[in-house]
Design a protein around this motif. Sequence first.
Motif, PDB file in Angstrom:
ATOM      1  N   GLU A   1      58.366 101.344  36.922  1.00  0.00           N
ATOM      2  CA  GLU A   1      57.776 102.379  35.882  1.00  0.00           C
ATOM      3  C   GLU A   1      58.386 101.700  34.668  1.00  0.00           C
ATOM      4  N   THR A   2      59.682 101.760  34.493  1.00  0.00           N
ATOM      5  CA  THR A   2      60.208 101.306  33.151  1.00  0.00           C
ATOM      6  C   THR A   2      59.528  99.828  32.465  1.00  0.00           C
ATOM      7  N   LEU A   3      59.690  98.903  33.407  1.00  0.00           N
ATOM      8  CA  LEU A   3      58.999  97.797  32.781  1.00  0.00           C
ATOM      9  C   LEU A   3      57.316  97.583  32.577  1.00  0.00           C
ATOM     10  N   ARG A   4      56.695  98.652  33.316  1.00  0.00           N
ATOM     11  CA  ARG A   4      55.433  98.782  33.187  1.00  0.00           C
ATOM     12  C   ARG A   4      54.908  99.353  31.853  1.00  0.00           C
ATOM     13  N   ALA A   5      56.056 100.406  31.491  1.00  0.00           N
ATOM     14  CA  ALA A   5      55.888 101.216  30.181  1.00  0.00           C
ATOM     15  C   ALA A   5      56.425 100.247  28.971  1.00  0.00           C
ATOM     16  N   LEU A   6      57.328  99.549  29.384  1.00  0.00           N
ATOM     17  CA  LEU A   6      57.679  98.614  28.350  1.00  0.00           C
ATOM     18  C   LEU A   6      56.487  97.550  27.787  1.00  0.00           C
ATOM     19  N   ALA A   7      56.035  97.191  29.101  1.00  0.00           N
ATOM     20  CA  ALA A   7      54.787  95.961  28.944  1.00  0.00           C
ATOM     21  C   ALA A   7      53.824  96.661  28.198  1.00  0.00           C
ATOM     22  N   ALA A   8      53.305  97.826  28.326  1.00  0.00           N
ATOM     23  CA  ALA A   8      52.257  98.479  27.735  1.00  0.00           C
ATOM     24  C   ALA A   8      52.473  98.780  26.484  1.00  0.00           C
ATOM     25  N   LYS A   9      53.950  99.005  25.985  1.00  0.00           N
ATOM     26  CA  LYS A   9      54.124  99.228  24.448  1.00  0.00           C
ATOM     27  C   LYS A   9      54.656  98.211  23.616  1.00  0.00           C
ATOM     28  N   LEU A  10      54.975  97.214  24.206  1.00  0.00           N
ATOM     29  CA  LEU A  10      55.931  96.052  23.635  1.00  0.00           C
ATOM     30  C   LEU A  10      55.160  95.600  22.568  1.00  0.00           C
ATOM     31  N   HIS A  11      53.763  95.511  22.290  1.00  0.00           N
ATOM     32  CA  HIS A  11      53.104  94.935  21.183  1.00  0.00           C
ATOM     33  C   HIS A  11      53.322  96.204  20.096  1.00  0.00           C
ATOM     34  N   LEU A  12      53.814  97.540  20.301  1.00  0.00           N
ATOM     35  CA  LEU A  12      53.961  98.445  19.204  1.00  0.00           C
ATOM     36  C   LEU A  12      55.295  98.571  18.919  1.00  0.00           C
ATOM     37  N   PHE A  13      56.151  97.873  19.472  1.00  0.00           N
ATOM     38  CA  PHE A  13      57.817  97.844  18.988  1.00  0.00           C
ATOM     39  C   PHE A  13      57.954  97.475  17.726  1.00  0.00           C
ATOM     40  N   ARG A  14      58.511  98.133  16.990  1.00  0.00           N
ATOM     41  CA  ARG A  14      58.308  98.008  15.367  1.00  0.00           C
ATOM     42  C   ARG A  14      60.117  97.580  15.012  1.00  0.00           C
ATOM     43  N   GLY A  15      60.864  97.625  15.569  1.00  0.00           N
ATOM     44  CA  GLY A  15      62.339  97.281  15.405  1.00  0.00           C
ATOM     45  C   GLY A  15      62.454  95.990  14.856  1.00  0.00           C
ATOM     46  N   GLU A  16      63.599  95.545  14.146  1.00  0.00           N
ATOM     47  CA  GLU A  16      63.716  94.280  13.729  1.00  0.00           C
ATOM     48  C   GLU A  16      64.990  93.616  14.190  1.00  0.00           C
ATOM     49  N   THR A  17      65.882  94.308  15.075  1.00  0.00           N
ATOM     50  CA  THR A  17      67.201  93.807  15.579  1.00  0.00           C
ATOM     51  C   THR A  17      67.055  93.904  17.273  1.00  0.00           C
ATOM     52  N   GLU A  18      68.002  93.127  17.614  1.00  0.00           N
ATOM     53  CA  GLU A  18      68.221  93.024  19.240  1.00  0.00           C
ATOM     54  C   GLU A  18      68.624  94.472  19.742  1.00  0.00           C
ATOM     55  N   ALA A  19      69.560  94.928  18.794  1.00  0.00           N
ATOM     56  CA  ALA A  19      70.266  96.204  19.181  1.00  0.00           C
ATOM     57  C   ALA A  19      68.978  97.279  19.351  1.00  0.00           C
ATOM     58  N   ALA A  20      68.055  97.295  18.295  1.00  0.00           N
ATOM     59  CA  ALA A  20      67.109  98.376  18.310  1.00  0.00           C
ATOM     60  C   ALA A  20      66.182  97.923  19.416  1.00  0.00           C
ATOM     61  N   PHE A  21      65.900  97.025  19.956  1.00  0.00           N
ATOM     62  CA  PHE A  21      65.000  96.667  21.245  1.00  0.00           C
ATOM     63  C   PHE A  21      65.733  97.092  22.398  1.00  0.00           C
ATOM     64  N   TRP A  22      67.016  96.846  22.311  1.00  0.00           N
ATOM     65  CA  TRP A  22      67.814  97.441  23.724  1.00  0.00           C
ATOM     66  C   TRP A  22      67.869  98.799  23.624  1.00  0.00           C
ATOM     67  N   SER A  23      68.056  99.478  22.613  1.00  0.00           N
ATOM     68  CA  SER A  23      68.051 100.898  22.575  1.00  0.00           C
ATOM     69  C   SER A  23      66.753 101.272  23.216  1.00  0.00           C
ATOM     70  N   TRP A  24      65.434 100.765  22.549  1.00  0.00           N
ATOM     71  CA  TRP A  24      64.184 101.108  22.943  1.00  0.00           C
ATOM     72  C   TRP A  24      64.070 101.116  24.637  1.00  0.00           C
ATOM     73  N   CYS A  25      64.462  99.866  24.946  1.00  0.00           N
ATOM     74  CA  CYS A  25      64.519  99.766  26.449  1.00  0.00           C
ATOM     75  C   CYS A  25      65.056 100.850  27.180  1.00  0.00           C
ATOM     76  N   TYR A  26      66.309 100.916  26.777  1.00  0.00           N
ATOM     77  CA  TYR A  26      67.362 102.149  27.432  1.00  0.00           C
ATOM     78  C   TYR A  26      66.684 103.595  27.332  1.00  0.00           C
ATOM     79  N   GLN A  27      66.105 103.807  26.193  1.00  0.00           N
ATOM     80  CA  GLN A  27      65.480 104.889  25.966  1.00  0.00           C
ATOM     81  C   GLN A  27      64.146 105.056  26.879  1.00  0.00           C
ATOM     82  N   THR A  28      63.357 103.943  27.098  1.00  0.00           N
ATOM     83  CA  THR A  28      62.418 104.279  27.900  1.00  0.00           C
ATOM     84  C   THR A  28      62.922 104.270  29.445  1.00  0.00           C
TER      85      THR A  28
END
Length: 194
Positions: free
Chosen positions: A54-81
């Motif tokens: 479910e987590t990977l599916r949600a990330l895949a569905a919203k990956l194009h909407l991720f607006r962060g610019e750093t790897e830390a922001a991306f990981w935070s977004w992944c863990y939050q999901t």
Amino acid sequence: MEPLIALVLEYRETTSLPRRLELAEQIFGAVYGPLRTFIERRCPPEAVDDVLHETLRALAAKLHLFRGETEAAFWSWCYQTARHKLADRARGATGRLVPMDVDSLREAVEASAEVSPFGAGEWVDLKETMALLQRVQPPCHDYLVERYLHGATLAELALEHGVSYDAMRMRFNRCLELVQRLTAETDREVTDGH
């Protein structure tokens, strides 16, 4: 291999479907292991695959909407999901987190505490804590569970509940004050012999 954030940023900008699929494969190959470990530490073994899916599916569905610019922001977004999916898994039909009864919690702790099982005094503390949590009404109960059992930060709680960070901090502090009052009342009842 390119840094993860470079792959994510390229994915966001590219319009070529074959390139997007190639990038997605690399991105999800990189996040799969760490997310699986994160989820394994927070849910029963039989639920790990479902929550991870479910987590990977949600990330895949919203990956194009991720607006962060750093790897830390991306990981935070992944863990939050992942936290959201863990919370979804723990919710009952009422939409609230369903508190685990003391016996189920004891069984779960015993199964995971092979090296150092709880002593009798620790079980008394656990039962008192569970009784106290049952007295704390929503949303405080939910905030405390999300914060202390699921590891959500105040910023993540604020985002999840649609309030500002300062509003969540104040709500959370009021919840902690309520727990302190309830703990003091429980201590007085025990001391007074009620």
